[in-house]
Design a protein around this motif. Structure first.
Motif, PDB file in Angstrom:
ATOM      1  N   GLN A   2       0.835  -1.204   0.000  1.00 24.95           N
ATOM      2  CA  GLN A   2       0.000   0.000   0.000  1.00 24.95           C
ATOM      3  C   GLN A   2       0.873   1.259   0.000  1.00 24.95           C
ATOM      4  OE1 GLN A   2      -2.598   0.356   3.371  1.00 24.95           O
ATOM      5  NE2 GLN A   2      -3.803   1.997   2.460  1.00 24.95           N
ATOM      6  N   ALA A   3       1.941   1.246   0.767  1.00 27.19           N
ATOM      7  CA  ALA A   3       2.844   2.399   0.819  1.00 27.19           C
ATOM      8  C   ALA A   3       3.478   2.641  -0.546  1.00 27.19           C
ATOM      9  CB  ALA A   3       3.922   2.178   1.878  1.00 27.19           C
ATOM     10  N   LEU A   4       3.914   1.584  -1.207  1.00 26.52           N
ATOM     11  CA  LEU A   4       4.514   1.733  -2.541  1.00 26.52           C
ATOM     12  C   LEU A   4       3.486   2.230  -3.549  1.00 26.52           C
ATOM     13  CD1 LEU A   4       6.787  -1.433  -2.611  1.00 26.52           C
ATOM     14  CD2 LEU A   4       7.507   0.961  -2.423  1.00 26.52           C
TER      15      LEU A   4
ATOM     16  N   ILE B 225       0.988   4.211  -2.897  1.00 29.25           N
ATOM     17  CA  ILE B 225       0.826   5.646  -2.629  1.00 29.25           C
ATOM     18  C   ILE B 225       1.980   6.430  -3.237  1.00 29.25           C
ATOM     19  CG2 ILE B 225       0.845   7.389  -0.800  1.00 29.25           C
ATOM     20  CD1 ILE B 225      -0.690   5.313   0.942  1.00 29.25           C
ATOM     21  N   LEU B 226       3.199   5.929  -3.073  1.00 28.16           N
ATOM     22  CA  LEU B 226       4.363   6.614  -3.650  1.00 28.16           C
ATOM     23  C   LEU B 226       4.279   6.649  -5.175  1.00 28.16           C
ATOM     24  CD1 LEU B 226       7.239   5.286  -1.377  1.00 28.16           C
ATOM     25  CD2 LEU B 226       6.238   7.579  -1.385  1.00 28.16           C
ATOM     26  N   ASP B 227       3.833   5.556  -5.794  1.00 32.12           N
ATOM     27  CA  ASP B 227       3.658   5.537  -7.253  1.00 32.12           C
ATOM     28  C   ASP B 227       2.629   6.568  -7.685  1.00 32.12           C
ATOM     29  OD1 ASP B 227       5.523   3.539  -7.639  1.00 32.12           O
ATOM     30  OD2 ASP B 227       4.034   1.919  -7.686  1.00 32.12           O
ATOM     31  N   ARG B 228       1.528   6.655  -6.960  1.00 32.16           N
ATOM     32  CA  ARG B 228       0.491   7.637  -7.285  1.00 32.16           C
ATOM     33  C   ARG B 228       1.042   9.063  -7.176  1.00 32.16           C
ATOM     34  NH1 ARG B 228      -3.485   6.949  -3.356  1.00 32.16           N
ATOM     35  NH2 ARG B 228      -2.936   8.897  -2.359  1.00 32.16           N
ATOM     36  N   LEU B 229       1.815   9.321  -6.149  1.00 28.13           N
ATOM     37  CA  LEU B 229       2.411  10.651  -5.982  1.00 28.13           C
ATOM     38  C   LEU B 229       3.402  10.951  -7.105  1.00 28.13           C
ATOM     39  CD1 LEU B 229       2.944  10.685  -2.117  1.00 28.13           C
ATOM     40  CD2 LEU B 229       1.255  12.002  -3.419  1.00 28.13           C
ATOM     41  N   ASP B 230       4.179   9.943  -7.510  1.00 24.28           N
ATOM     42  CA  ASP B 230       5.108  10.129  -8.629  1.00 24.28           C
ATOM     43  C   ASP B 230       4.353  10.477  -9.911  1.00 24.28           C
ATOM     44  OD1 ASP B 230       7.397   9.713  -7.164  1.00 24.28           O
ATOM     45  OD2 ASP B 230       7.603   7.597  -7.734  1.00 24.28           O
ATOM     46  N   ARG B 231       3.256   9.795 -10.144  1.00 22.28           N
ATOM     47  CA  ARG B 231       2.455  10.082 -11.346  1.00 22.28           C
ATOM     48  C   ARG B 231       1.873  11.495 -11.282  1.00 22.28           C
ATOM     49  NH1 ARG B 231       0.844   4.811 -10.381  1.00 22.28           N
ATOM     50  NH2 ARG B 231      -1.145   5.463  -9.505  1.00 22.28           N
TER      51      ARG B 231
ATOM     52  N   ASP C 273       3.181  14.072  -9.694  1.00 13.76           N
ATOM     53  CA  ASP C 273       4.297  15.000  -9.909  1.00 13.76           C
ATOM     54  C   ASP C 273       4.661  15.077 -11.389  1.00 13.76           C
ATOM     55  OD1 ASP C 273       4.496  15.689  -7.256  1.00 13.76           O
ATOM     56  OD2 ASP C 273       6.192  14.370  -6.833  1.00 13.76           O
TER      57      ASP C 273
END
Length: 75
Positions: A59-61, A63-69, A71
């Protein structure tokens, strides 16, 4: 309040005295402040490790992928 006797190398003791003098503190107050900072840092690390241990890595990864997208989509 407790009294604690510690043994330090002479050069370390001299440097602590110099640091305390520079900051306008007694050795006692300097050691109290440094100890408080060390305990606070330990408490933060302990809480972080407890939260990390109970977390969901997938789940944490995600979220990080979503934030990268997000950005990447911003100009």
């Amino acid at each position: 309040m407790s009294t604690l006797t510690i043994r330090l190398p002479d050069d370390t003791a001299q440097r602590l005295k110099s640091l305390a003098r520079t900051r306008g503190l007694s050795i006692n107050k300097l050691v109290e402040e440094l100890s408080t900072q060390a305990i606070a840092a330990f408490d933060v690390e302990t809480r972080f490790r407890a939260l990390a241990a109970s977390g969901d890595a997938a789940q944490a990864l995600a979220i990080l992928d979503r934030l990268d997208r997000q950005d990447a989509a911003q100009p």
